[in-house]
Design a protein around this motif. Structure first.
Motif, short mmCIF file in Angstrom:
data_model
loop_
_atom_site.label_atom_id
_atom_site.label_comp_id
_atom_site.label_asym_id
_atom_site.label_seq_id
_atom_site.Cartn_x
_atom_site.Cartn_y
_atom_site.Cartn_z
N ASP A 1 0.83 -1.20 0.00
CA ASP A 1 0.00 0.00 0.00
C ASP A 1 0.87 1.26 0.00
O ASP A 1 0.59 2.23 -0.72
N ALA A 2 1.93 1.24 0.79
CA ALA A 2 2.82 2.40 0.86
C ALA A 2 3.55 2.61 -0.47
O ALA A 2 3.71 3.75 -0.94
N ALA A 3 3.98 1.51 -1.09
CA ALA A 3 4.69 1.60 -2.37
C ALA A 3 3.77 2.13 -3.46
O ALA A 3 4.16 2.97 -4.28
N VAL A 4 2.53 1.63 -3.48
CA VAL A 4 1.56 2.09 -4.49
C VAL A 4 1.25 3.56 -4.29
O VAL A 4 1.17 4.34 -5.25
N ALA A 5 1.08 3.98 -3.04
CA ALA A 5 0.78 5.39 -2.76
C ALA A 5 1.92 6.29 -3.23
O ALA A 5 1.69 7.35 -3.84
N ALA A 6 3.16 5.87 -2.98
CA ALA A 6 4.32 6.66 -3.42
C ALA A 6 4.40 6.70 -4.94
O ALA A 6 4.72 7.74 -5.54
N PHE A 7 4.11 5.56 -5.58
CA PHE A 7 4.16 5.48 -7.04
C PHE A 7 3.10 6.39 -7.66
O PHE A 7 3.38 7.15 -8.60
N GLU A 8 1.88 6.33 -7.14
CA GLU A 8 0.80 7.14 -7.70
C GLU A 8 1.02 8.63 -7.44
O GLU A 8 0.59 9.48 -8.23
N LYS A 9 1.71 8.96 -6.36
CA LYS A 9 2.04 10.36 -6.09
C LYS A 9 3.05 10.87 -7.11
O LYS A 9 2.96 12.01 -7.59
N ARG A 10 3.99 10.01 -7.46
CA ARG A 10 5.02 10.40 -8.43
C ARG A 10 4.45 10.43 -9.84
O ARG A 10 4.84 11.28 -10.65
N PHE A 11 3.53 9.51 -10.13
CA PHE A 11 2.92 9.44 -11.46
C PHE A 11 1.40 9.52 -11.30
O PHE A 11 0.70 8.51 -11.35
N PRO A 12 0.86 10.72 -11.08
CA PRO A 12 -0.56 10.89 -10.76
C PRO A 12 -1.53 10.45 -11.85
O PRO A 12 -2.72 10.28 -11.58
#
Length: 219
Positions: A53-64
Motif C-alpha cells: 500500500d505504501a509503495a503504491v501510494a508513493a508510485f501514484e504520487k510520483r505518477f498521478p
C-alpha cells in the motif's frame, strides 16, 4: 483469445506502463494497471499488505496519471490457479509477483515478457547474482528478484547428545549418506512414548524449504 495474442497484449500493456513512467510528463493520459501480489490483503496492516500500500501510494504520487489496482493472491494452490487464470485471460493483469519455479514455464510459453529493455547492467548490480540467475531464462531476465530468502537446517544438540551423535561442522561436514544415516539414528521413540524425528520440514502447498536441499544435491 489465443496464447500468442495474450502474449502481445500483456507485453504492450507492460511496455506502455514503463514508457509512461520513464517519460513522467504532466500531460499524460490516465492509465490503470493491475498488480497481482502474493500475500496481499486489502485493508490489512500485515507487513506485506502495508508495504505494498505504501509503495503504491508513493508510485501514484510520483505518477498521478497512473492508477494501480492491487489484487491479492493467496500463497496456496488456489492462488496459483487464480494467477494462471488471469494470465490466460490476459485482460486484467499487468504486473505480478511469482514463485521462482513458475518463471521458466511461463517465459517459454510466452505468457510473460522479459524485462531486459528496462534493466541496465547497473540495475542488475543491485541484486545478488543467484537472485538474477533465478529470474533468468534462456539468457533473458524476466523478473526483479525482490524477495530472496535463506534456508538453514537447525539441530537440537540435546538430542544429538542423547543419541551419541557428533554434529557436523563447516570443517568436517556430512556427506548425504551420513546425513541420512544420522537422521535415521535420530528417529526413535522414548521410553515415555514420545516420538522423535531425525529430520522434518513443513510440507504445506508451495512450501520451498525443501528446494535448497534438492539444489545442493544437484536436483
Amino acid at each position: 483469445m489465443s496464447t500468442k495474442k495474450i502474449t502481445v497484449f500483456i507485453f504492450l500493456l507492460v511496455t506502455g506502463v514503463f514508457l509512461l513512467t520513464a517519460c513522467g510528463g504532466k500531460d499524460q493520459k490516465p492509465v490503470s494497471i493491475s498488480f497481482y501480489r502474493r500475500g496481499y490483503i486489502a485493508g490489512s496492516n500485515d507487513p506485506i499488505s502495508s508495504t505494498v500500500d505504501a509503495a503504491v501510494a508513493a508510485f501514484e504520487k510520483r505518477f498521478p496519471y497512473i492508477t494501480v489496482s492491487v489484487v491479492g493472491v493467496p500463497y496456496s494452490t488456489e492462488g496459483n490457479a487464480q494467477m494462471e487464470a488471469a494470465l490466460e485471460r490476459g485482460t486484467d493483469i499487468n504486473v505480478l509477483s511469482l514463485y521462482p519455479a513458475m518463471i521458466p514455464d511461463l517465459a517459454r510459453r510466452g505468457v510473460i515478457s522479459d524485462i531486459e529493455p528496462y534493466m541496465t547492467e547497473a540495475d542488475k548490480q543491485d541484486f545478488y547474482d543467484n537472485g538474477m540467475q533465478i529470474a533468468t531464462v534462456d539468457g533473458k531476465v524476466y523478473a526483479w528478484p525482490i524477495w530472496v530468502t535463506s534456508v538453514a537446517i537447525y539441530g537440537n544438540p540435546e538430542i544429538f547428545k542423547e543419541r551419541g551423535i557428533t554434529p557436523p561442522t563447516i570443517d568436517d561436514p556430512w556427506t548425504w549418506d551420513e546425513f541420512v544415516a544420522a537422521s535415521k539414528q535420530l528417529t526413535f521413540t522414548r521410553a515415555d512414548g514420545t516420538q522423535v524425528y531425525g529430520f522434518s520440514a513443513p510440507s504445506r502447498p508451495n512450501e520451498i524449504v525443501y528446494l535448497p536441499i534438492f539444489y545442493m544435491d544437484g536436483g
